[in-house]
Design a protein around this motif. Structure first.
Motif, PDB file in Angstrom:
ATOM      1  N   ARG A  33      -1.579 -15.462  41.367  1.00 51.87           N
ATOM      2  CA  ARG A  33      -0.234 -15.677  41.886  1.00 51.87           C
ATOM      3  C   ARG A  33       0.447 -14.354  42.210  1.00 51.87           C
ATOM      4  O   ARG A  33       1.166 -14.241  43.185  1.00 51.87           O
ATOM      5  N   CYS A  34       0.221 -13.330  41.381  1.00 47.50           N
ATOM      6  CA  CYS A  34       0.871 -12.039  41.588  1.00 47.50           C
ATOM      7  C   CYS A  34       0.389 -11.336  42.848  1.00 47.50           C
ATOM      8  O   CYS A  34       1.137 -10.597  43.463  1.00 47.50           O
ATOM      9  N   VAL A  35      -0.873 -11.530  43.206  1.00 45.37           N
ATOM     10  CA  VAL A  35      -1.412 -10.826  44.370  1.00 45.37           C
ATOM     11  C   VAL A  35      -1.376 -11.675  45.645  1.00 45.37           C
ATOM     12  O   VAL A  35      -1.835 -11.229  46.681  1.00 45.37           O
ATOM     13  N   ASP A  36      -0.814 -12.842  45.578  1.00 41.57           N
ATOM     14  CA  ASP A  36      -0.730 -13.722  46.747  1.00 41.57           C
ATOM     15  C   ASP A  36       0.145 -13.074  47.817  1.00 41.57           C
ATOM     16  O   ASP A  36       1.301 -12.739  47.563  1.00 41.57           O
ATOM     17  N   PRO A  37      -0.366 -12.877  49.037  1.00 42.79           N
ATOM     18  CA  PRO A  37       0.435 -12.279  50.113  1.00 42.79           C
ATOM     19  C   PRO A  37       1.714 -13.055  50.416  1.00 42.79           C
ATOM     20  O   PRO A  37       2.672 -12.480  50.937  1.00 42.79           O
ATOM     21  N   ALA A  38       1.731 -14.329  50.081  1.00 37.14           N
ATOM     22  CA  ALA A  38       2.936 -15.121  50.324  1.00 37.14           C
ATOM     23  C   ALA A  38       4.119 -14.612  49.503  1.00 37.14           C
ATOM     24  O   ALA A  38       5.268 -14.915  49.817  1.00 37.14           O
ATOM     25  N   ASN A  39       3.866 -13.829  48.468  1.00 33.83           N
ATOM     26  CA  ASN A  39       4.953 -13.247  47.677  1.00 33.83           C
ATOM     27  C   ASN A  39       5.704 -12.176  48.453  1.00 33.83           C
ATOM     28  O   ASN A  39       6.864 -11.893  48.162  1.00 33.83           O
ATOM     29  N   ILE A  40       5.054 -11.571  49.421  1.00 33.33           N
ATOM     30  CA  ILE A  40       5.634 -10.449  50.151  1.00 33.33           C
ATOM     31  C   ILE A  40       6.498 -10.908  51.323  1.00 33.33           C
ATOM     32  O   ILE A  40       7.534 -10.332  51.618  1.00 33.33           O
ATOM     33  N   SER A  41       6.090 -11.968  51.985  1.00 33.88           N
ATOM     34  CA  SER A  41       6.763 -12.376  53.224  1.00 33.88           C
ATOM     35  C   SER A  41       8.253 -12.677  53.065  1.00 33.88           C
ATOM     36  O   SER A  41       9.025 -12.339  53.973  1.00 33.88           O
ATOM     37  N   PRO A  42       8.741 -13.285  51.967  1.00 32.88           N
ATOM     38  CA  PRO A  42      10.185 -13.479  51.865  1.00 32.88           C
ATOM     39  C   PRO A  42      10.953 -12.147  51.855  1.00 32.88           C
ATOM     40  O   PRO A  42      12.053 -12.053  52.412  1.00 32.88           O
ATOM     41  N   SER A  43      10.368 -11.119  51.232  1.00 28.29           N
ATOM     42  CA  SER A  43      11.019  -9.806  51.218  1.00 28.29           C
ATOM     43  C   SER A  43      11.076  -9.214  52.622  1.00 28.29           C
ATOM     44  O   SER A  43      12.101  -8.671  53.037  1.00 28.29           O
ATOM     45  N   VAL A  44       9.973  -9.332  53.349  1.00 27.97           N
ATOM     46  CA  VAL A  44       9.926  -8.820  54.723  1.00 27.97           C
ATOM     47  C   VAL A  44      10.965  -9.537  55.578  1.00 27.97           C
ATOM     48  O   VAL A  44      11.737  -8.900  56.296  1.00 27.97           O
ATOM     49  N   ALA A  45      11.003 -10.855  55.489  1.00 28.03           N
ATOM     50  CA  ALA A  45      11.943 -11.634  56.304  1.00 28.03           C
ATOM     51  C   ALA A  45      13.393 -11.310  55.948  1.00 28.03           C
ATOM     52  O   ALA A  45      14.244 -11.177  56.833  1.00 28.03           O
ATOM     53  N   THR A  46      13.673 -11.160  54.662  1.00 27.00           N
ATOM     54  CA  THR A  46      15.045 -10.849  54.229  1.00 27.00           C
ATOM     55  C   THR A  46      15.476  -9.477  54.734  1.00 27.00           C
ATOM     56  O   THR A  46      16.593  -9.319  55.241  1.00 27.00           O
ATOM     57  N   LEU A  47      14.591  -8.490  54.620  1.00 22.37           N
ATOM     58  CA  LEU A  47      14.931  -7.143  55.084  1.00 22.37           C
ATOM     59  C   LEU A  47      15.054  -7.068  56.604  1.00 22.37           C
ATOM     60  O   LEU A  47      15.736  -6.193  57.132  1.00 22.37           O
ATOM     61  N   ALA A  48      14.437  -7.997  57.310  1.00 17.18           N
ATOM     62  CA  ALA A  48      14.509  -8.018  58.775  1.00 17.18           C
ATOM     63  C   ALA A  48      15.745  -8.748  59.299  1.00 17.18           C
ATOM     64  O   ALA A  48      16.022  -8.697  60.496  1.00 17.18           O
ATOM     65  N   MET A  49      16.482  -9.399  58.409  1.00 21.00           N
ATOM     66  CA  MET A  49      17.672 -10.138  58.848  1.00 21.00           C
ATOM     67  C   MET A  49      18.729  -9.178  59.389  1.00 21.00           C
ATOM     68  O   MET A  49      18.917  -8.081  58.855  1.00 21.00           O
ATOM     69  N   GLU A  50      19.395  -9.579  60.430  1.00 20.12           N
ATOM     70  CA  GLU A  50      20.393  -8.731  61.074  1.00 20.12           C
ATOM     71  C   GLU A  50      21.512  -8.322  60.115  1.00 20.12           C
ATOM     72  O   GLU A  50      22.008  -7.203  60.171  1.00 20.12           O
ATOM     73  N   ASP A  51      21.909  -9.220  59.222  1.00 19.25           N
ATOM     74  CA  ASP A  51      23.012  -8.912  58.310  1.00 19.25           C
ATOM     75  C   ASP A  51      22.562  -8.333  56.966  1.00 19.25           C
ATOM     76  O   ASP A  51      23.347  -8.221  56.032  1.00 19.25           O
ATOM     77  N   CYS A  52      21.296  -7.909  56.869  1.00 22.05           N
ATOM     78  CA  CYS A  52      20.792  -7.298  55.633  1.00 22.05           C
ATOM     79  C   CYS A  52      21.454  -5.929  55.445  1.00 22.05           C
ATOM     80  O   CYS A  52      21.389  -5.074  56.320  1.00 22.05           O
ATOM     81  N   ALA A  53      22.085  -5.727  54.303  1.00 20.48           N
ATOM     82  CA  ALA A  53      22.815  -4.486  54.037  1.00 20.48           C
ATOM     83  C   ALA A  53      21.906  -3.354  53.566  1.00 20.48           C
ATOM     84  O   ALA A  53      22.313  -2.191  53.581  1.00 20.48           O
ATOM     85  N   ALA A  54      20.685  -3.662  53.143  1.00 18.26           N
ATOM     86  CA  ALA A  54      19.771  -2.630  52.656  1.00 18.26           C
ATOM     87  C   ALA A  54      19.307  -1.755  53.810  1.00 18.26           C
ATOM     88  O   ALA A  54      18.930  -2.255  54.867  1.00 18.26           O
ATOM     89  N   THR A  55      19.347  -0.461  53.608  1.00 11.27           N
ATOM     90  CA  THR A  55      18.840   0.469  54.609  1.00 11.27           C
ATOM     91  C   THR A  55      18.302   1.710  53.903  1.00 11.27           C
ATOM     92  O   THR A  55      18.893   2.187  52.934  1.00 11.27           O
ATOM     93  N   GLY A  56      17.157   2.184  54.335  1.00  6.46           N
ATOM     94  CA  GLY A  56      16.556   3.362  53.738  1.00  6.46           C
ATOM     95  C   GLY A  56      16.051   3.131  52.324  1.00  6.46           C
ATOM     96  O   GLY A  56      15.976   4.066  51.541  1.00  6.46           O
ATOM     97  N   GLN A  57      15.690   1.904  51.993  1.00 10.33           N
ATOM     98  CA  GLN A  57      15.268   1.564  50.638  1.00 10.33           C
ATOM     99  C   GLN A  57      13.771   1.258  50.583  1.00 10.33           C
ATOM    100  O   GLN A  57      13.174   0.868  51.580  1.00 10.33           O
ATOM    101  N   VAL A  58      13.196   1.414  49.395  1.00 12.96           N
ATOM    102  CA  VAL A  58      11.809   1.032  49.144  1.00 12.96           C
ATOM    103  C   VAL A  58      11.825   0.020  48.010  1.00 12.96           C
ATOM    104  O   VAL A  58      12.428   0.263  46.963  1.00 12.96           O
ATOM    105  N   PHE A  59      11.185  -1.131  48.237  1.00 14.63           N
ATOM    106  CA  PHE A  59      11.160  -2.207  47.252  1.00 14.63           C
ATOM    107  C   PHE A  59       9.740  -2.462  46.767  1.00 14.63           C
ATOM    108  O   PHE A  59       8.817  -2.567  47.570  1.00 14.63           O
ATOM    109  N   PHE A  60       9.567  -2.565  45.457  1.00 11.59           N
ATOM    110  CA  PHE A  60       8.310  -2.927  44.812  1.00 11.59           C
ATOM    111  C   PHE A  60       8.311  -4.448  44.673  1.00 11.59           C
ATOM    112  O   PHE A  60       9.286  -5.026  44.202  1.00 11.59           O
ATOM    113  N   VAL A  61       7.242  -5.108  45.104  1.00 15.34           N
ATOM    114  CA  VAL A  61       7.152  -6.566  45.011  1.00 15.34           C
ATOM    115  C   VAL A  61       5.862  -6.931  44.286  1.00 15.34           C
ATOM    116  O   VAL A  61       4.781  -6.511  44.674  1.00 15.34           O
ATOM    117  N   GLN A  62       6.009  -7.719  43.220  1.00 19.28           N
ATOM    118  CA  GLN A  62       4.858  -8.182  42.438  1.00 19.28           C
ATOM    119  C   GLN A  62       5.171  -9.586  41.947  1.00 19.28           C
ATOM    120  O   GLN A  62       6.044  -9.769  41.103  1.00 19.28           O
TER     121      GLN A  62
END
Length: 97
Positions: A33-62
């Motif tokens: 479950r931890c290494v499932d690529p599906a765990n990453i896609s919600p983070s990618v989609a959220t960071l790609a949202m036009e109204d996402c306030a995060a900028t210049g950040q690095v996120f660890f996902v596990q």
């Protein structure tokens, strides 16, 4: 621009790799479950949202864990008025640390 650093394995699973029986099977399922690529896609989609306030950040996902890395800080500096040669830089680089 943001970045995601996905984890490839769960450290807890490596520590308990020698356990036996049902616990070993539970750990195997958890690792999968931890290494499932599906765990990453919600983070990618959220960071790609036009109204996402995060900028210049690095996120660890596990698995279900998301952590923000502390931003890097510049410290010592090497400066030259011209391009560095490899030999010059090799001689001076140790002064940075």
């Amino acid at each position: 621009m943001n970045a995601i650093a996905p984890a490839a394995r769960n450290a807890h699973d490596r520590v308990h790799a020698g356990t036996v029986g049902l616990r070993r099977e539970a750990l195997r399922r958890r690792r999968l479950r931890c290494v499932d690529p599906a765990n990453i896609s919600p983070s990618v989609a959220t960071l790609a949202m036009e109204d996402c306030a995060a900028t210049g950040q690095v996120f660890f996902v596990q698995g279900g864990t998301i952590r923000r890395f502390q931003n890097w800080t510049m410290t010592t500096t090497l400066e030259k008025d011209d391009r560095w040669s490899v030999s010059e830089l090799a001689a001076q680089l140790p002064t940075l640390y």
